[in-house]
Design a protein around this motif. Sequence first.
Motif, PDB file in Angstrom:
ATOM      1  N   ARG A 266       1.287  -6.759  -1.343  1.00 54.14           N
ATOM      2  CA  ARG A 266       2.366  -5.931  -0.755  1.00 54.14           C
ATOM      3  C   ARG A 266       1.840  -5.085   0.397  1.00 54.14           C
ATOM      4  NH1 ARG A 266       3.324  -0.992  -4.274  1.00 54.14           N
ATOM      5  NH2 ARG A 266       1.262  -0.665  -3.352  1.00 54.14           N
ATOM      6  N   ASP A 267       0.681  -4.465   0.202  1.00 57.50           N
ATOM      7  CA  ASP A 267       0.161  -3.569   1.230  1.00 57.50           C
ATOM      8  C   ASP A 267      -0.154  -4.312   2.525  1.00 57.50           C
ATOM      9  OD1 ASP A 267       0.449  -1.500  -0.525  1.00 57.50           O
ATOM     10  OD2 ASP A 267      -1.667  -1.405  -1.101  1.00 57.50           O
TER      11      ASP A 267
ATOM     12  N   GLU B 192       3.014  -4.535   6.034  1.00 60.07           N
ATOM     13  CA  GLU B 192       2.828  -4.032   7.393  1.00 60.07           C
ATOM     14  C   GLU B 192       3.864  -4.650   8.335  1.00 60.07           C
ATOM     15  OE1 GLU B 192      -1.171  -4.975   8.392  1.00 60.07           O
ATOM     16  OE2 GLU B 192      -2.057  -3.686   6.840  1.00 60.07           O
TER      17      GLU B 192
ATOM     18  N   HIS C  57       8.026  -2.608   0.649  1.00 62.21           N
ATOM     19  CA  HIS C  57       7.752  -1.249   0.171  1.00 62.21           C
ATOM     20  C   HIS C  57       9.027  -0.594  -0.353  1.00 62.21           C
ATOM     21  CE1 HIS C  57       3.561  -0.932   1.386  1.00 62.21           C
ATOM     22  NE2 HIS C  57       3.869  -1.516   2.537  1.00 62.21           N
TER      23      HIS C  57
END
Length: 890
Positions: A335-336, A340, A346
């Motif tokens: 996810r991180d 982006e 998120h």
Amino acid sequence: METAEIRRRFLAHFERAGHTPVPSASLLLDDPNLLFVNAGMVPFKPYFLGQETPPYDKATSVQKCVRTPDIEDVGKTTRHGTFFEMCGNFSFGDYFKERAIELAWDLVTKPQSDGGWGFDEARLYPSVYVDDPEAVALWRKITGLPDDRIARLGKSENYWSMGVPGPGGPCSEILIDRGPAYGADGDFSAEDRYLEFWNLVFMQDELSAVRSKEDFDIAGSLPKKNIDTGMGLERVAFMTQGVENMYEIDVMFPVIRMAEQLSGRRYGADPVDDVRFRVVADHVRSGMMLIGDGVTPGNEARGYVLRRLLRRAVRSMRLLGYEDPALPELMPVSRDKMGETYTDLHTDWDRISRVAFAEEEAFRKTLQAGTHIFDLAAGQVKQAGGTRLAGDQAFALHDTYGFPIDLTLEMASEAGLSVDEEGFRALMGEQRQRAKDDARSKKGQHADTGVYRGILDGHGPTEWLAYETLETESRVLAVLAGGVGVPVLREGEVGEVVLDRTPFYAESGGQVADAGRLVADGALLEVLDVQRPVRGLVVHQVRVLEGELVQDATLHARVDPAWRTGARQAHSGTHVVHAALREVLGPSALQSGSYNRPGYLRLDFGWTTALDPDQVRQIEQVSNAALRADLPVGWQYMTLPEAKDWGAIALFGETYDNTKVRVVEIGGPWSRELCGGTHVDHSSQIGTIVVTGEASVGSGNRRIEAHTGIEGFDYLARERDVVGQLTTLLKTRPDDLVGRVGDLVERLRAAEKEVEKARLAQLLAGGETIAAQARQVGPVHVVAHRVDGAGGGDARTLAMDVRGRLPQGEPGVVVVIGVVDDKVAVVAATNDAARERGLSANDLVRAVGPLVGGKGGGKADVAQGGGTDASRVGEALDLVVAEVGRTAGA
């Protein structure tokens, strides 16, 4: 260069060249031939096929894609993944081959310091279709490359078609030479050596008589020549980041790093483990992106693909030695990185994580249950002296318990067994064929859309007036039966009618099609269904009630007003329930599917736990409060980005226009959704919303059902009548009804317990007599007894009681066969002394099982089985005595 920067430079390059940047479409598009968007050009298909006029003459996008045919092979090669991003530039009759080649070559070879990707020209090889000398000349002119640097390839590699009549054309690829370590010089079939990363499709031909993707006739040239290109973002990333493959790029390798930490194993140390690490990296990302676009795990279609991906990721971690919950550790890492670019990961993380983690927990329980079943099956194989687990047993583990075949293979190997893989694959093939046949039957008459495209090309799109009116005067453009054009439909026949204009709502967005009538001179037709088999064309399925209908006839089309009123109430009611759901449960409770017909609505939403009665009641109360408030219902058109900025909810799986969408709002910001359905003008017109049920429809997905309008009042009236009948029958007041019924239920349960206690006492009362009638078979006391009316539980209780009454210290065997409605229950029990002489309850049950039409098993002291043939119980009891005599040496 990071992946995000490669993406940014691609879009900026083509935007500078006059292309309109188009955001990625959802992975889920309304295309009957696709589970997921599998190529960058898919959202633009209506433009290439001439079904719609493009709002721009050239465009560029980075499209999310998923390809699923080779899930089992992911990780085994380093070129392919399930989820990937396809960068594309598209021309709709604007520029053609020369400009497409110029734009591609410029971005690929321009130095990074100037905004390009900086590839070394000495390592690049264009490829062209072998019969496209024009492309060869253009590559030489634009790049200055010698003739021997331009590869000529055949149809299978360098000609694009969809496998159906329509547009097609030669391709031209850009290949990069990775060096002799990856294959022989000049061997362009060695994909690891000469890796294709950019494909330019020169869409110039009109294909006809298409027999396969490589066997067709070229009818002529397209009136407008188009460009469709696809560039694999992950491939460019690993080539610019100095790593070996797509799994090692910046947006994927962090997941492998986390998997290393969790498992204690190292990527690159073991080829087998490397495949597992790559599966984890790919499937965690792919599963997350699918959930993000609204897919929930299930046993069919898209849901099954997602379930396979998540479970394969979890299983791969298990094979790496990590048995704790893995997705809560791995998915946030993905996810991180992906977040982006895709910020919704998120903002929607609560829902995404809830769905994924619940699926892993369910699979962990599956593994536990499947392991137990496997152990039993393996034990039976060994006990029978075998060394191979049957294909049907492996298939049952897979099909019934969700146990993956490779996990079965691994566990079988650990147990010293092999698996009949051929038998397993054959059963899997039969299952897949059944699924294909089922899917084919469900597509029905709209499976082949060629006839509808012909009507659309000849007459243009249907003038659709469902929002404006319930009646139109219309002309019949086409009459069809069985998917082909016919001159006339006669009384009693069912067929399809295409009109130049129609007031009928075609089924979409969960709302069923309108019902109504078509009235022509001397003809009356009932409208059974309304669909859009191709975009822009509305097709009415009809039954001729009177007379006959011919092409070019003029008729009066009239929607049943009561039907439309009920449909509007149900569809607006769905929006109200969705808003109430989010108000009660929170913003992550998002609709994942719906169905509306007059007076009834069904709403599916992502949620992992059952709603308690208070929550259901709150949802109903909030919904009806919105109706009482008489909230205004309105709609307006805007671009998709504007709608999202406005807070409108785009529902999963729906397809929205690239230039404008319809936003329906109820009570202003309280409910704003993208929707093409028909709606009431004020919320009070819905009448009422009565929630009738809430249930699970698969892992991470719940369903609410409700009635609206007069149907809602009818439902309440029926409930009132039931209450009235019960209060009269029980001679109590409505307010006391629950307590009165509860008291009766408790008294009934107590009575049933007393009856059961008395029945069991009666059953056991005969135990002493039965034990006293034991036969002496050599040194063994044998009881072989039939009990009519005794099921498995009773037979087991009696067998254990009788065994305890046999002489202590002497061998004893008890077999009780109970019979209820021709169903047979067999229970065998042995004491310690009997087992010392080699007598086994398991052997006795397995011996008599075939006689009574069944089977069973268990341990040496107690075993149980069943059957369906009560006619041979006497033979079975005689066999017990014979088996004891043989084993005990009597």
